[in-house]
Design an enzyme around this catalytic site. Sequence first.
Site, PDB file in Angstrom:
ATOM      1  N   CYS A 191     -31.127 -26.044 -39.558  1.00  0.00           N
ATOM      2  CA  CYS A 191     -30.214 -26.946 -40.258  1.00  0.00           C
ATOM      3  C   CYS A 191     -30.632 -28.416 -40.191  1.00  0.00           C
ATOM      4  O   CYS A 191     -30.079 -29.252 -40.909  1.00  0.00           O
ATOM      5  CB  CYS A 191     -28.804 -26.776 -39.710  1.00  0.00           C
ATOM      6  SG  CYS A 191     -28.209 -25.073 -39.837  1.00  0.00           S
ATOM      7  N   HIS A 226     -25.210 -32.876 -41.484  1.00  0.00           N
ATOM      8  CA  HIS A 226     -25.328 -31.473 -41.884  1.00  0.00           C
ATOM      9  C   HIS A 226     -23.922 -30.908 -42.072  1.00  0.00           C
ATOM     10  O   HIS A 226     -23.047 -31.080 -41.225  1.00  0.00           O
ATOM     11  CB  HIS A 226     -26.086 -30.698 -40.805  1.00  0.00           C
ATOM     12  CG  HIS A 226     -25.933 -29.220 -40.891  1.00  0.00           C
ATOM     13  ND1 HIS A 226     -26.143 -28.518 -42.061  1.00  0.00           N
ATOM     14  CD2 HIS A 226     -25.557 -28.295 -39.955  1.00  0.00           C
ATOM     15  CE1 HIS A 226     -25.926 -27.226 -41.840  1.00  0.00           C
ATOM     16  NE2 HIS A 226     -25.564 -27.079 -40.575  1.00  0.00           N
ATOM     17  N   ASN A 261     -21.980 -23.631 -45.592  1.00  0.00           N
ATOM     18  CA  ASN A 261     -23.119 -24.066 -44.781  1.00  0.00           C
ATOM     19  C   ASN A 261     -24.392 -23.485 -45.395  1.00  0.00           C
ATOM     20  O   ASN A 261     -24.631 -22.288 -45.314  1.00  0.00           O
ATOM     21  CB  ASN A 261     -22.945 -23.586 -43.343  1.00  0.00           C
ATOM     22  CG  ASN A 261     -24.084 -24.013 -42.422  1.00  0.00           C
ATOM     23  OD1 ASN A 261     -25.158 -24.398 -42.870  1.00  0.00           O
ATOM     24  ND2 ASN A 261     -23.856 -23.914 -41.124  1.00  0.00           N
TER      25      ASN A 261
END
Length: 327
Positions: free
Chosen positions: A115, A252, A282
């Site tokens: 990520c 993020h 996500n």
Amino acid sequence: MNQSKAKITAIGSYVPEKVMTNEDFSKIVETSDEWIVSRTGIKERRIAAEHEYTSDLGYKAVLNLVERYGKSIDDVDMLIVCTFTPDVATPSSAAIIQAKLEIRHADTLDLNAACAGFTYGIHMANALITSGLHKKILVIGSETLSKITDYEDRTTCILFGDGAGAVLVEYDEHEPSFITHYMGSEGEKSKNLYCSGISNLLFGEELEHKQRIVQNGREVYRWAVTTVPEGIRTMLNGINYPIENVDWFVPHSANLRMIESICERTGISLDRTLYSLEDYGNTSSATIPLALDLAVKAGRIKQGEHLLLYGFGGGLTHCGLLIKWTL
């Protein structure tokens, strides 16, 4: 003193057509729209088609960039694809995209920082260009997390979606985008977030599932809400830069509750924070470029504003960048 000679000159994005809502999840696991929104802030996410993969999404994000900015990519000399869901182990997704774009003279590599991948990727592009080794680099954050999501695990399956974002980074010593950075990794904590591959062992211990995302959400949350604020303070204090001067914070998009905690601990207003999780979930390395592009399309980011990007996740790895928006 800022020594960067690299500038972000274009951005593009792509998400698959299929939408998976919270109501859709309530039909396959014990959950509800209210439960998901209250704990994550996610309302829906995009899911790649059966034969649609990371290279397909990344390729379409670049086409979107070219169409919107009229940029020639014939002279691109490097493709960096940030992903941990490549189409195959080899060739790299970057090589596959290079072939589709027909830019034969571009070097290619995949970068896996999970990520934190996109921030690692543009940091690398800045370094390669500033050093004089390259002149024009495409950095693509692309993921098809639906291919490795365990849809029987109600704690993780509700989080993940598919998508891609791309930026073009070019040589420019007069108006560089990159101001400063801070990055790190704590590999000893890696078992809190993993996806097995060829091996089903990590530090000699057998993993729970093969080729599926497994996460200890509580531990990852604790790590992120401590590590990211500390990283931000270290990065900005290093150049005596007041956090109040940050125009936009782009973390993020893991979880809205996590982002709120980070904002509270750093003093950054949620009103100055950009995220993509509400509509896309996500998407790992794609969350930051997707959030940036949503804001660009909405006319929220202005030329000359300062943006604080911060990726964090599997590794456990993190990378923050302070940049000047030059589009």
